[in-house]
Motif scaffolding. Structure first.
Motif, mmCIF file in Angstrom:
data_model
loop_
_atom_site.group_PDB
_atom_site.id
_atom_site.type_symbol
_atom_site.label_atom_id
_atom_site.label_comp_id
_atom_site.label_asym_id
_atom_site.label_seq_id
_atom_site.Cartn_x
_atom_site.Cartn_y
_atom_site.Cartn_z
ATOM 1 N N LEU A 1 0.952 -1.310 -0.133
ATOM 2 C CA LEU A 1 -0.017 -0.118 -0.091
ATOM 3 C C LEU A 1 0.782 1.400 0.038
ATOM 4 O O LEU A 1 0.588 2.468 -0.632
ATOM 5 C CB LEU A 1 -0.945 0.047 1.266
ATOM 6 N N LEU A 2 1.880 1.356 0.971
ATOM 7 C CA LEU A 2 2.830 2.444 1.024
ATOM 8 C C LEU A 2 3.717 2.543 -0.550
ATOM 9 O O LEU A 2 3.530 3.903 -1.210
ATOM 10 C CB LEU A 2 3.961 2.035 1.919
ATOM 11 N N GLY A 3 4.001 1.506 -1.104
ATOM 12 C CA GLY A 3 4.646 1.478 -2.360
ATOM 13 C C GLY A 3 3.423 2.209 -3.661
ATOM 14 O O GLY A 3 3.654 3.176 -4.327
ATOM 15 N N ALA A 4 2.127 1.724 -3.455
ATOM 16 C CA ALA A 4 1.343 2.249 -4.347
ATOM 17 C C ALA A 4 0.823 3.624 -4.220
ATOM 18 O O ALA A 4 0.693 4.581 -5.079
ATOM 19 C CB ALA A 4 -0.242 1.143 -4.238
ATOM 20 N N PHE A 5 0.931 3.846 -3.074
ATOM 21 C CA PHE A 5 0.509 5.517 -2.464
ATOM 22 C C PHE A 5 1.753 6.176 -3.268
ATOM 23 O O PHE A 5 1.358 7.240 -3.792
ATOM 24 C CB PHE A 5 0.374 5.520 -1.001
ATOM 25 N N CYS A 6 2.992 5.941 -2.968
ATOM 26 C CA CYS A 6 4.327 6.690 -3.553
ATOM 27 C C CYS A 6 4.051 6.702 -4.977
ATOM 28 O O CYS A 6 4.369 7.975 -5.647
ATOM 29 C CB CYS A 6 5.480 6.071 -3.139
ATOM 30 N N LEU A 7 3.792 5.643 -5.785
ATOM 31 C CA LEU A 7 3.532 5.922 -7.171
ATOM 32 C C LEU A 7 2.392 6.599 -7.695
ATOM 33 O O LEU A 7 2.614 7.585 -8.400
ATOM 34 C CB LEU A 7 3.359 4.521 -7.713
ATOM 35 N N CYS A 8 1.214 6.647 -6.831
ATOM 36 C CA CYS A 8 0.303 7.587 -7.190
ATOM 37 C C CYS A 8 0.417 8.801 -6.945
ATOM 38 O O CYS A 8 0.098 9.579 -7.930
ATOM 39 C CB CYS A 8 -1.034 7.133 -6.287
ATOM 40 N N TYR B 1 9.543 6.871 -8.322
ATOM 41 C CA TYR B 1 8.963 5.876 -9.324
ATOM 42 C C TYR B 1 9.847 4.601 -8.916
ATOM 43 O O TYR B 1 9.160 3.283 -8.720
ATOM 44 C CB TYR B 1 9.193 6.227 -10.802
ATOM 45 N N ILE B 2 11.059 4.596 -9.042
ATOM 46 C CA ILE B 2 11.887 3.513 -8.734
ATOM 47 C C ILE B 2 11.333 2.719 -7.379
ATOM 48 O O ILE B 2 11.576 1.599 -7.010
ATOM 49 C CB ILE B 2 13.161 3.508 -8.716
ATOM 50 N N MET B 3 11.581 3.712 -6.255
ATOM 51 C CA MET B 3 11.293 3.228 -4.778
ATOM 52 C C MET B 3 9.892 2.597 -4.645
ATOM 53 O O MET B 3 9.675 1.952 -3.950
ATOM 54 C CB MET B 3 11.715 4.401 -3.864
ATOM 55 N N LYS C 1 8.412 14.006 -13.054
ATOM 56 C CA LYS C 1 8.612 13.185 -14.314
ATOM 57 C C LYS C 1 9.832 11.969 -14.329
ATOM 58 O O LYS C 1 10.993 12.460 -13.734
ATOM 59 C CB LYS C 1 8.923 13.948 -15.577
ATOM 60 N N PHE C 2 9.538 10.912 -14.933
ATOM 61 C CA PHE C 2 10.639 9.831 -14.944
ATOM 62 C C PHE C 2 11.777 10.153 -15.736
ATOM 63 O O PHE C 2 12.867 10.090 -15.580
ATOM 64 C CB PHE C 2 9.712 8.571 -15.284
ATOM 65 N N GLY C 3 11.223 10.770 -16.798
ATOM 66 C CA GLY C 3 12.391 10.930 -18.109
ATOM 67 C C GLY C 3 13.021 12.435 -18.042
ATOM 68 O O GLY C 3 12.704 13.195 -16.872
ATOM 69 N N SER C 4 13.661 12.425 -18.556
ATOM 70 C CA SER C 4 14.788 13.953 -18.700
ATOM 71 C C SER C 4 13.888 14.959 -19.193
ATOM 72 O O SER C 4 13.287 14.943 -19.965
ATOM 73 C CB SER C 4 16.030 13.692 -19.474
ATOM 74 N N ASN C 5 14.102 15.985 -18.444
ATOM 75 C CA ASN C 5 13.042 17.367 -18.700
ATOM 76 C C ASN C 5 14.380 18.518 -19.355
ATOM 77 O O ASN C 5 14.165 19.636 -19.614
ATOM 78 C CB ASN C 5 12.587 18.241 -17.657
ATOM 79 N N THR C 6 15.802 17.999 -19.240
ATOM 80 C CA THR C 6 16.645 18.963 -19.542
ATOM 81 C C THR C 6 17.533 18.441 -20.732
ATOM 82 O O THR C 6 17.370 17.228 -21.214
ATOM 83 C CB THR C 6 17.833 19.065 -18.370
ATOM 84 N N SER C 7 18.379 19.240 -21.542
ATOM 85 C CA SER C 7 19.248 18.672 -22.642
ATOM 86 C C SER C 7 20.400 17.869 -22.143
ATOM 87 O O SER C 7 20.741 17.118 -23.261
ATOM 88 C CB SER C 7 19.759 19.921 -23.142
ATOM 89 N N ASP C 8 20.918 17.656 -20.982
ATOM 90 C CA ASP C 8 21.795 16.771 -20.546
ATOM 91 C C ASP C 8 21.456 15.209 -20.420
ATOM 92 O O ASP C 8 22.223 14.694 -20.293
ATOM 93 C CB ASP C 8 22.722 17.368 -19.252
ATOM 94 N N GLY C 9 20.210 15.050 -20.447
ATOM 95 C CA GLY C 9 19.646 13.882 -20.522
ATOM 96 C C GLY C 9 19.644 13.075 -19.046
ATOM 97 O O GLY C 9 19.190 11.906 -19.071
ATOM 98 N N VAL C 10 19.883 13.674 -17.997
ATOM 99 C CA VAL C 10 19.872 13.159 -16.771
ATOM 100 C C VAL C 10 18.269 12.780 -16.265
ATOM 101 O O VAL C 10 17.369 13.446 -16.815
ATOM 102 C CB VAL C 10 20.629 14.074 -15.692
ATOM 103 N N PRO C 11 18.250 11.788 -15.623
ATOM 104 C CA PRO C 11 16.702 11.445 -15.049
ATOM 105 C C PRO C 11 15.900 12.499 -14.655
ATOM 106 O O PRO C 11 16.369 13.375 -13.914
ATOM 107 C CB PRO C 11 16.823 10.186 -14.356
ATOM 108 N N GLY C 12 14.656 12.594 -14.718
ATOM 109 C CA GLY C 12 13.837 13.668 -14.082
ATOM 110 C C GLY C 12 13.767 13.437 -12.483
ATOM 111 O O GLY C 12 14.144 12.590 -11.932
ATOM 112 N N ALA C 13 13.015 14.460 -11.963
ATOM 113 C CA ALA C 13 12.870 14.383 -10.379
ATOM 114 C C ALA C 13 12.053 13.233 -10.021
ATOM 115 O O ALA C 13 12.219 12.939 -8.784
ATOM 116 C CB ALA C 13 12.233 15.871 -10.280
ATOM 117 N N GLY C 14 11.404 12.677 -10.887
ATOM 118 C CA GLY C 14 10.686 11.464 -10.351
ATOM 119 C C GLY C 14 11.100 10.094 -10.619
ATOM 120 O O GLY C 14 10.626 9.210 -10.398
ATOM 121 N N PHE C 15 12.516 10.230 -11.052
ATOM 122 C CA PHE C 15 13.105 8.851 -11.356
ATOM 123 C C PHE C 15 13.079 8.195 -10.073
ATOM 124 O O PHE C 15 12.623 6.969 -10.056
ATOM 125 C CB PHE C 15 14.281 9.231 -11.873
ATOM 126 N N PHE C 16 13.651 8.548 -8.936
ATOM 127 C CA PHE C 16 14.115 7.936 -7.901
ATOM 128 C C PHE C 16 12.425 7.585 -7.016
ATOM 129 O O PHE C 16 12.462 6.485 -6.631
ATOM 130 C CB PHE C 16 14.827 8.871 -6.723
#
Length: 154
Positions: free
Chosen positions: A14-21, A47-49, A30-45
């Motif tokens: 439930l905690l994992g589902a809550f974090c994902l929601c 989403y993974i956790m 967002k999971f993907g990169s929002n910048t030109s350098d291609g680093v993962p977005g702020a949502g990467f970690f």
């Protein structure tokens, strides 16, 4: 009745589902990169956790169901009562740390206060408390401010 690993597994799923929601509904994470350098977005970690918590929680819950209630969830002993008290005090400490950081916007000051608090709760000696607080604060400062280039109020 299913006890054992079923209850903790359900809670972690439930905690994992809550974090994902929460991560999915936040426009900033967002999971993907929002910048030109291609680093993962702020949502990467997050989403993974959240995914890891959900997957392992479900696996633990399935394990608990397969045990058919043969494993008890928790036997309350005096040691466990003491540990629950320490856990509660640590949760209060984290909440106070976050509140102080939010109110004062002073990351390092609130971190020092939290490190001192947690060592008092864990009944550490004065020398250990001071050394631990200094080392932990310097480590976190170096990691985030110098290593990751994250700016906090100081």
């Amino acid at each position: 009745m299913h006890k054992g690993d079923t209850i903790p597994g359900l809670l972690f799923a439930l905690l994992g589902a809550f974090c994902l929601c929460v991560t999915y509904t936040s426009p900033m994470l967002k999971f993907g990169s929002n910048t030109s350098d291609g680093v993962p977005g702020a949502g990467f970690f997050p989403y993974i956790m959240g995914s890891v918590l959900l997957i392992f929680g479900l696996a633990l819950m399935v394990r608990g169901i397969r045990q058919h209630g043969t494993v008890t969830y928790m036997n309350i002993t005096p040691e466990i009562k003491g540990n629950m008290k320490v856990l509660g005090l640590m949760v209060v400490g984290v909440a106070l740390y976050l509140a102080i950081w939010k109110i004062t916007e002073q990351f390092l000051v609130s971190l020092v206060l939290f490190a001192l608090y947690e060592n008092v709760v864990l009944r550490r000696g004065k020398v250990f408390t001071i050394v631990f607080t200094v080392i932990m604060t310097v480590f976190v400062w170096a990691l985030f401010m110098k290593g990751f280039k994250v700016s906090f109020g100081v």
